[in-house]
Write a protein that holds these residues in place. Structure first.
Motif, PDB file in Angstrom:
ATOM      1  N   SER A  75      37.321 130.710  21.794  1.00 36.23           N
ATOM      2  CA  SER A  75      36.559 129.523  21.423  1.00 36.23           C
ATOM      3  C   SER A  75      37.476 128.355  21.077  1.00 36.23           C
ATOM      4  O   SER A  75      37.242 127.214  21.490  1.00 36.23           O
ATOM      5  CB  SER A  75      35.650 129.849  20.231  1.00 36.23           C
ATOM      6  N   LEU A  76      38.558 128.633  20.318  1.00 37.16           N
ATOM      7  CA  LEU A  76      39.520 127.583  19.965  1.00 37.16           C
ATOM      8  C   LEU A  76      40.251 127.058  21.200  1.00 37.16           C
ATOM      9  O   LEU A  76      40.603 125.878  21.279  1.00 37.16           O
ATOM     10  CB  LEU A  76      40.531 128.109  18.943  1.00 37.16           C
ATOM     11  N   ALA A  84      46.034 121.884  21.269  1.00 36.57           N
ATOM     12  CA  ALA A  84      46.573 120.712  20.573  1.00 36.57           C
ATOM     13  C   ALA A  84      47.514 121.120  19.453  1.00 36.57           C
ATOM     14  O   ALA A  84      48.620 120.573  19.314  1.00 36.57           O
ATOM     15  CB  ALA A  84      45.425 119.864  20.027  1.00 36.57           C
ATOM     16  N   ASN A  85      47.106 122.092  18.641  1.00 37.50           N
ATOM     17  CA  ASN A  85      47.945 122.532  17.535  1.00 37.50           C
ATOM     18  C   ASN A  85      49.182 123.288  18.030  1.00 37.50           C
ATOM     19  O   ASN A  85      50.264 123.158  17.457  1.00 37.50           O
ATOM     20  CB  ASN A  85      47.140 123.416  16.584  1.00 37.50           C
ATOM     21  N   LEU A  86      49.015 124.057  19.097  1.00 41.82           N
ATOM     22  CA  LEU A  86      50.151 124.813  19.635  1.00 41.82           C
ATOM     23  C   LEU A  86      51.221 123.884  20.190  1.00 41.82           C
ATOM     24  O   LEU A  86      52.420 124.119  20.000  1.00 41.82           O
ATOM     25  CB  LEU A  86      49.658 125.770  20.719  1.00 41.82           C
ATOM     26  N   HIS A 234      48.872 124.437   9.938  1.00 38.95           N
ATOM     27  CA  HIS A 234      47.806 123.599   9.370  1.00 38.95           C
ATOM     28  C   HIS A 234      46.435 124.168   9.714  1.00 38.95           C
ATOM     29  O   HIS A 234      45.522 124.175   8.865  1.00 38.95           O
ATOM     30  CB  HIS A 234      47.940 122.181   9.924  1.00 38.95           C
ATOM     31  N   MET A 235      46.259 124.649  10.927  1.00 38.66           N
ATOM     32  CA  MET A 235      44.993 125.261  11.324  1.00 38.66           C
ATOM     33  C   MET A 235      44.677 126.465  10.450  1.00 38.66           C
ATOM     34  O   MET A 235      43.523 126.677  10.041  1.00 38.66           O
ATOM     35  CB  MET A 235      45.066 125.668  12.793  1.00 38.66           C
ATOM     36  N   MET A 236      45.709 127.252  10.115  1.00 36.46           N
ATOM     37  CA  MET A 236      45.504 128.420   9.263  1.00 36.46           C
ATOM     38  C   MET A 236      45.161 128.019   7.832  1.00 36.46           C
ATOM     39  O   MET A 236      44.329 128.660   7.181  1.00 36.46           O
ATOM     40  CB  MET A 236      46.749 129.295   9.294  1.00 36.46           C
TER      41      MET A 236
END
Length: 286
Positions: A75-76, A84-86, A234-236
């Protein structure tokens, strides 16, 4: 290797350059073979984990099941959040590792090539090496602000030490006969470093790089959980506020896969650059 190192090796019976290339041609490419047996135990653990969650032995509120983690990760990925975060995390890790490689090699050359350089450089680095990274975060924020600079520098700081320590050891372990022959041939200081010292210390440098890659991901976790608005860390942290253990575990899986992939890249470099070493005969890397 260069013609110079071949001449030196020939005179003392080592023949590093010519014989190294000959051995490399005889070896069958020395690929890094991944055996399925290496992944048997992780697959079994994941299956037991899923079974425990499905049977109720593990609460999915506290520990998400592997199926839930996979669904969340998909889903992410579909909505672009993970990509984007990776990409941000990869840029930070690559920037910090690049700085660490330059700093570690430079400091190891200064410290390893002279006693005066070791007296000046080694003690401060040993002190910095023992400082906890979290204790430096407030200072880095005060010095460099809350942008990308402190995050990249934190990664660089942690990754510098294994490169420095291993290359310093490799430089000090260079055969004195090679250095004596380089002086006999009238090589300049720069050519001696380029053609004799660095090639001779290359195995230790690659070992240090392998450690540095792993440490860079560990430091990235610390850096991205302090005043960050993007990145896997940050996502975590955002997921922690909403008790989303599935997103937290997705981040941990991503960090683990990145660590495994980067380690395999360094191992491939070892088998390519050090194919002339006897330890790589038979198609097995150390």
């Amino acid at each position: 290797m260069s013609e110079t190192i071949t001449r030196i090796g020939t005179r003392i019976g080592i023949r590093i350059g010519t014989q190294g290339r000959t051995v490399a041609r005889r070896l069958p490419g020395i690929p890094v073979r991944l055996s399925f047996r290496r992944f048997a135990s992780p697959v079994l653990l994941v299956a037991l984990w899923q079974l425990a969650c499905a049977s109720g032995l593990l609460s999915t509120r506290l520990v998400a099941s592997p199926a839930q983690i996979a669904a969340t990760g998909w889903s992410l990925m579909r909505d672009g959040t993970l990509a984007a975060n990776l990409s941000v995390s990869l840029i930070r890790a690559a920037g910090g590792l690049g700085l660490a490689l330059v700093a570690g090699v430079g400091l190891a050359l200064i410290s390893g090539l002279s006693r005066l350089g070791e007296d000046v450089v080694d003690a401060p680095l040993q002190i910095l090496r023992t400082l906890p990274a979290l204790a430096l975060v407030p200072l880095f924020i005060l010095w460099f602000g809350i942008g990308e600079t402190p995050k990249i520098l934190l990664v660089a700081l942690g990754a510098t030490f294994p490169i420095y320590l291993n290359l310093h050891k490799g430089i000090r372990a260079i055969d004195p006969k090679l250095l004596e022959m380089a002086r006999t041939l009238g090589l300049s200081r720069g050519r001696t470093i380029r053609d004799v010292i660095l090639p001779g210390a290359l195995p230790d440098l690659l070992v240090g790089l392998r450690f540095a890659v792993g440490i860079s991901w560990l430091m990235l976790v610390v850096a991205e959980q302090v005043n960050a608005d993007s990145g896997i860390g940050h996502m975590m942290m955002d997921a922690q506020d909403f008790l989303r253990t599935d997103i937290i575990l997705v981040g941990l899986v991503i960090y683990g896969l990145l660590g495994l992939a980067s380690d395999q890249v360094v191992r491939l470099l070892e088998t390519t650059l050090l194919a002339w070493r006897p330890v790589y005969r038979g198609g097995r890397a150390s």
